[in-house]
Design a protein around this motif. Structure first.
Motif: not given
Length: 168
Positions: A28-36
């Motif tokens: 699994e790849l887990r999104c640690i941080y997303l910036y929009e």
């Protein structure tokens, strides 16, 4: 992660920058941080499972980067089309794989929205170098944690030995 994604979005002109890490089994790849960028919004939590994105996860594990100018039609990323790319209107994607030594930790993903984009060599180099720095930082962090654990064990063993000696 917050600073890296925000800085990467501003520097690259991308609408979205994701920092994703593999779980221990690399399934699994887990999104640690997303910036929009446009809403200046931070979030996390999205999970990409190998069972759902087998080809795409394999490509990440075996590549240094994935530069998909048209990710919907690119065979390396097309599996994301219906569940991810189309709903989010992502028109161009660059995945810079985070590695250190022979270990793959995850990726830094740059995404353009609503406008086509061709990834230039300098953009790929920037993303790859940033991912490399993250990989080195992760290795350094793991080393510090392992050293702290060894010191903790040594202190416990020393305390136990001292206690046993005092009993005798």
């Amino acid at each position: 992660a917050r600073e890296i994604t925000e800085l990467a979005a501003r520097t690259s002109g991308c609408e979205r920058v994701n920092f994703l890490l593999f779980n221990e089994s690399q399934t699994e790849l887990r999104c640690i941080y997303l910036y929009e960028a446009t809403p200046a919004k931070h979030s996390s939590g999205m999970i990409l499972r190998e069972q759902d994105f087998k080809n795409e996860i394999h490509v990440i594990k075996t590549s240094k980067y994935v530069n998909a100018d048209d990710p919907v039609s690119d065979p390396r990323t097309s599996g994301y089309a219906e569940a991810y790319l189309k709903p989010l209107r992502i028109t161009s994607m660059l995945d810079a794989v985070i590695q250190a030594g022979d270990r793959t930790f995850g990726l830094l993903c740059f995404e353009h929205v609503d406008k086509p984009h061709h990834w230039e060599e300098d953009e790929i180099a920037f993303a790859s170098q940033l991912a490399d720095k993250i990989g080195l930082a992760l290795i350094s962090r793991m080393r510090r944690q392992a050293e702290a654990e060894l010191r903790r064990r040594d202190a416990l063993l020393h305390a136990a030995a001292t206690s046993a000696t005092e009993m005798v």
